[in-house]
Design an enzyme around this catalytic site. Sequence first.
Site, PDB file in Angstrom:
ATOM      1  N   HIS A  55      23.778  53.371  32.402  1.00 17.04           N
ATOM      2  CA  HIS A  55      23.029  54.580  32.757  1.00 17.04           C
ATOM      3  C   HIS A  55      23.958  55.639  33.356  1.00 17.04           C
ATOM      4  CE1 HIS A  55      19.171  52.788  31.865  1.00 17.04           C
ATOM      5  NE2 HIS A  55      19.433  51.767  32.659  1.00 17.04           N
ATOM      6  N   GLU A 101      16.684  51.152  40.862  1.00 24.22           N
ATOM      7  CA  GLU A 101      17.647  51.497  39.812  1.00 24.22           C
ATOM      8  C   GLU A 101      17.418  52.902  39.256  1.00 24.22           C
ATOM      9  OE1 GLU A 101      19.454  49.640  35.667  1.00 24.22           O
ATOM     10  OE2 GLU A 101      17.513  48.915  36.405  1.00 24.22           O
ATOM     11  N   ASP A 123      24.081  51.044  37.618  1.00 23.71           N
ATOM     12  CA  ASP A 123      24.154  50.518  36.260  1.00 23.71           C
ATOM     13  C   ASP A 123      25.149  51.371  35.481  1.00 23.71           C
ATOM     14  OD1 ASP A 123      23.526  50.381  33.369  1.00 23.71           O
ATOM     15  OD2 ASP A 123      21.917  49.041  34.007  1.00 23.71           O
ATOM     16  N   HIS A 130      25.277  46.757  37.528  1.00 21.50           N
ATOM     17  CA  HIS A 130      25.118  46.234  36.172  1.00 21.50           C
ATOM     18  C   HIS A 130      26.378  46.553  35.378  1.00 21.50           C
ATOM     19  CE1 HIS A 130      20.477  45.654  35.920  1.00 21.50           C
ATOM     20  NE2 HIS A 130      21.113  44.582  36.384  1.00 21.50           N
ATOM     21  N   GLU A 149      24.058  43.087  32.369  1.00 23.02           N
ATOM     22  CA  GLU A 149      22.831  43.482  31.680  1.00 23.02           C
ATOM     23  C   GLU A 149      23.264  44.251  30.433  1.00 23.02           C
ATOM     24  OE1 GLU A 149      18.634  45.182  33.165  1.00 23.02           O
ATOM     25  OE2 GLU A 149      20.100  46.728  32.674  1.00 23.02           O
ATOM     26  N   GLU A 180      14.743  57.281  29.885  1.00 23.53           N
ATOM     27  CA  GLU A 180      13.883  56.196  30.359  1.00 23.53           C
ATOM     28  C   GLU A 180      13.003  56.593  31.541  1.00 23.53           C
ATOM     29  OE1 GLU A 180      15.714  52.322  30.594  1.00 23.53           O
ATOM     30  OE2 GLU A 180      17.304  52.910  29.196  1.00 23.53           O
TER      31      GLU A 180
END
Length: 271
Positions: free
Chosen positions: A190, A154, A187, A213, A248, A160
């Site tokens: 993100h 990911e 995702d 996600h 998520e 992060e």
Amino acid sequence: MIKSCVTIALVPQIKSGPWIYWEDLEAGMEKASKLGFDAIELFTPAADAIEIPRLKALLANHKLELAAVGTGAGKVIHGLTLTDPDPAIRANAISFIKDMMDFGAVFGAPAIIGSMQGNVLPGNDREETMSWLAEALNQLGKHAESMGVILIYEPLNRYETNLLNTIEAGSKFLDTLETKSVKLLADLFHMNIEEGNLEESILNWGKYIGHVHFADSNRRPMGFGHTSMQEIASALKTIGYTGYASAEAFPYPDPDAAAEQTIEEFGKWFR
């Protein structure tokens, strides 16, 4: 056909994270099934936290699939990452992920490497750190192939990780690996931070995407932010994506409402 999925977390240390259902596996699965979800994405403290026969029975009873298993507990609980300067920690991280892969593979589900990828730490060399990541993914990718599954990596946003932040960067990195059993997790949360154009990124690098996600720009359930889903849904269909769109997302305003919002938005774009 793209399938719907909801997250269930059983790790107390990450209770403030973006997961729809918490703590009670059976209750979460019962609610997911009643709402019409196809699958669950599961976050557990360890590979042996749930007995496999029990999970098989629960999935069968609720007519659900296991879409993927998260590995984040390895970092949150044990402080393990694939790019730690200490080779013993890196080895333990690989071992933890392999155990999670073995657990997921029983159900045909891949493991996801998110936070366990780590960072280039202050004072460390980026090239060396990336070589550690490549070495780990090659080992884990080969293990995935031997188990008949893929491994999901990911790209996370810049707040992060400082390793790989975009689908393009992740795709180009996968091209350098010996293994071809590693795919990317797209995702949408993100991507809203890092991608210049989400639709173009999906269209340009779609062959590398193995999981999605499904969360809005603010990480609330889709429909509670400003993500433009029409173009994204069109792009995923264009590339022939047939995996899961997994929620998520934060349980906003509460888990039940978040799940209902997710399945409603899923139906709007993918049914």
